[in-house]
Design an enzyme around this catalytic site. Sequence first.
Site, PDB file in Angstrom:
ATOM      1  N   GLU A 484      -0.849  -7.416   8.196  1.00  0.00           N
ATOM      2  CA  GLU A 484      -0.644  -8.685   7.481  1.00  0.00           C
ATOM      3  C   GLU A 484      -1.055  -9.913   8.288  1.00  0.00           C
ATOM      4  OE1 GLU A 484       3.460  -8.264   6.466  1.00  0.00           O
ATOM      5  OE2 GLU A 484       3.053  -6.905   4.793  1.00  0.00           O
ATOM      6  N   LYS A 596      -1.356  -6.378  13.117  1.00  0.00           N
ATOM      7  CA  LYS A 596       0.108  -6.455  13.158  1.00  0.00           C
ATOM      8  C   LYS A 596       0.744  -5.080  13.362  1.00  0.00           C
ATOM      9  CE  LYS A 596       4.073  -7.774  10.318  1.00  0.00           C
ATOM     10  NZ  LYS A 596       4.548  -8.139   8.991  1.00  0.00           N
TER      11      LYS A 596
HETATM   12  C1  BGC Z   1       5.694  -5.040   7.056  1.00  0.00           C
HETATM   13  C2  BGC Z   1       5.488  -4.278   5.768  1.00  0.00           C
HETATM   14  C3  BGC Z   1       6.828  -3.687   5.328  1.00  0.00           C
HETATM   15  C4  BGC Z   1       7.893  -4.766   5.235  1.00  0.00           C
HETATM   16  C5  BGC Z   1       9.253  -4.205   4.893  1.00  0.00           C
HETATM   17  C6  BGC Z   1       6.776  -6.095   6.856  1.00  0.00           C
HETATM   18  O1  BGC Z   1       7.004  -6.762   8.047  1.00  0.00           O
HETATM   19  O2  BGC Z   1       4.498  -5.654   7.465  1.00  0.00           O
HETATM   20  O3  BGC Z   1       4.551  -3.257   5.960  1.00  0.00           O
HETATM   21  O4  BGC Z   1       6.677  -3.050   4.116  1.00  0.00           O
HETATM   22  O5  BGC Z   1       7.975  -5.437   6.462  1.00  0.00           O
HETATM   23  O6  BGC Z   1       9.693  -3.307   5.845  1.00  0.00           O
END
Ligand code: BGC
Length: 767
Positions: A484, A596
Amino acid sequence: MEKIRDAFEHIISKGSWLIKETSWERNDQEVRESQFTLGNGYLCSRGVLEEIPYDAHPGTYMAGLYDEAGSQVTEIVNLPNPINFKLIAQGEKVGVIAMDTISHNRVLDMQKGILKRRTVYATTNKERFDYQSLRFFSMANPHIGAMQIHFTPLDADADIIVETFTDTSMTNKGILSEGRKRHFEVNKFINVKNIDYVCVRTFQRKIGVGYANHLTVTNEGKSYGTSEKILRLYIKKGETATFTKIFTIHSTRDLGFRGRLERRGVASCAKAVKKGFERLLEEHIEAWRRKWDISDIDIRPDVNLQAALRFNIYHMIICSPPDSRSSVPARTLSGEGYRGHIFWDTEIFMLPFYIFTNPETAKRLLLYRYKTLPAARRNARERGYKGALFSWESADTGKEVTPEWHRDLDGKVIRIYTGKMENHIVADIAYAVNNYFIVTADEEFMLEAGLEIIFECARFWASRVEYNKNRDVYSIKNIIGPDEFHINVSDNAFTNVMARWNLVRAVQLCRNYQARDMRRFKKLVKRIKLRESEIENWARVSNRIPIRVDRNGIIECFNGFFKRKYMPIRELDHNFMPTLPKKISPRQLKTTQFVKQADTVMIFHLLPDSYPLSQRRKNFDYYDKRTLHKSSLSPSMCALTGWDAGSFDKAYHYFLFSLYGDIENKHGSTDGGIHAASLGGNWQMVFHAFAGIRIKGGVLTINPSLPREVNAIYLNIKFRKWVLGITVSKNKVKILPSSKDEPALRINIFGKSRGLRNGKVSVFESK
Ligand code: BGC
């Protein structure tokens, strides 16, 4: 304390079934509350101290119970707290903050799902009290909870006041600038035959939740039931007063209408009181025994590793929902992190655990997605696409509930786009359906729901891609992959590979079912108006979704990734995990090759046979140098792909970090709840990587690869109509297969096809 016996010691399990707290640290309070959460799938209750010290965050969350009033988006409701027991002794509040705590310990008994406590206090006059408690939320009857407290003045007779009731002052913790908020109003308070009944109703969804509560006091040889909320009594020096609280919790979601809620609550509480604390406890322990029979993994010889693994499994057991109206939130039901929303964490990280140990739960989780198909179809339509666009963050209805704003790694408030662009969840759900099917062979489920999900997801991708005439490819633009840090990119490799897989699998399934000429399949095709031209289009599109690979076989994370700035990871933190480089702000990360979390490498875990080992290795090494692990989802996936690529030391390091992630609050956010995805990722590491159990071409294969630290793993799994007891040691696999219907099973062990006979132990050695 000297002469006072430990009232509950005889109940508590041994060694690696326990997680202990040996002192009270104010700063760790909320972390412990998450870790010591009790529950039974229907609801979970954070491990608060009964006196509710200042700064405590009692949390009672019911699967699927959300509300929207007063918050940016729908969130899980923090319901009234039944674990609320306040004592005043000799005019001073009994509690870890108010009194001198001479000793304090708590034990979470994961085998039995109970929380035991013993604290010795002293007043300002140095009068000591022995305080012991034990509580559980019944696994045998999920509506029942019970708590027992033993209180003994050690130095002088004591005048005490007890205050205990269902605490309705609970609020959700505000996120960002929302502040604390309550999602319910109290709409009934009555008293029937020593049972105290409280009903609350959520503001916006109008869901009623009823608590019936009964207290038995035993003092000076006399026992009496009471519904008094405040009582005063005298306890003689060295004598123990016992308080037994039995309560039931029901909601209109289970019962339909309010009138029945009260009757049901009071009647079931009265029945539970009649049964008594000991019997309820026995039934609860027996129900837990049955859970562990199939879910436990016995890993030898390191007891700490064993306890940590059980901690991960324990939390997956207590948050598995009782019906298909909800799924597992990203922080389980142990905290309000991510507002109780449901992500891909469930399907990609946790589902394998449920599929192999409790396929009924796995099915429920997938049926939850099936029930949210109408919302997913609406999402797709509203954005100009076809098929189903499952929400990146989902709650009770399946509507997109990703908030618009969030706090970034450095605390700054930023806009978030994942709700619009993190579409890989669509293929993840289709993948999970298929995963369930290949392990269980549950054809009924496929015809009822599974095929429709996979087809609607394929439909989405076929409309989501954009045709590029010059290159004759179908690109996926304006996307966010698991990484992300880079938003609004094109052709994220993970998304493209998964979308392609989704389309290919949809075509295969269509062709298989068409060949079988099934009436139910034809009905489905008709109902969802699936045309031959559409299936052909899926095949065409799937062939032309681009995956960019360089000369060395490195898959480009997204279009243009190779041109971003490479910066070596120079600093590691005290856990030997990468730190965010100081020179750049979180907002600048998009200009770099830092990712990330596990992104491209996850392809190798989910589709292990699609790429040769040499390429998997190169990609693991390449992305390992660029992954910052700023999500708890990352280390377990990197452990899995690293182990597979032969980077054993690195993979084991990630595994340990992830395994102890919540036990040692390594992510620094366990206060907001246990990290669901990492629980599942850690289990997969032991199951897929160490024990080496996978399904390949529809065949169960076992190819163990134990780490130095492990001598043997023993586990039970469910596979189709079989339960297999499997022991794996360095070069040996021992299996005891049992089935009610099948005489024999063929599986693959150490690369060779082997026949197993029902009820007969077979041992295989690798040469
Ligand atoms: C992550 C996601 C994840 C979400 C909930 C985020 O920080 O990047 O991949 O689904 O957290 O755990």
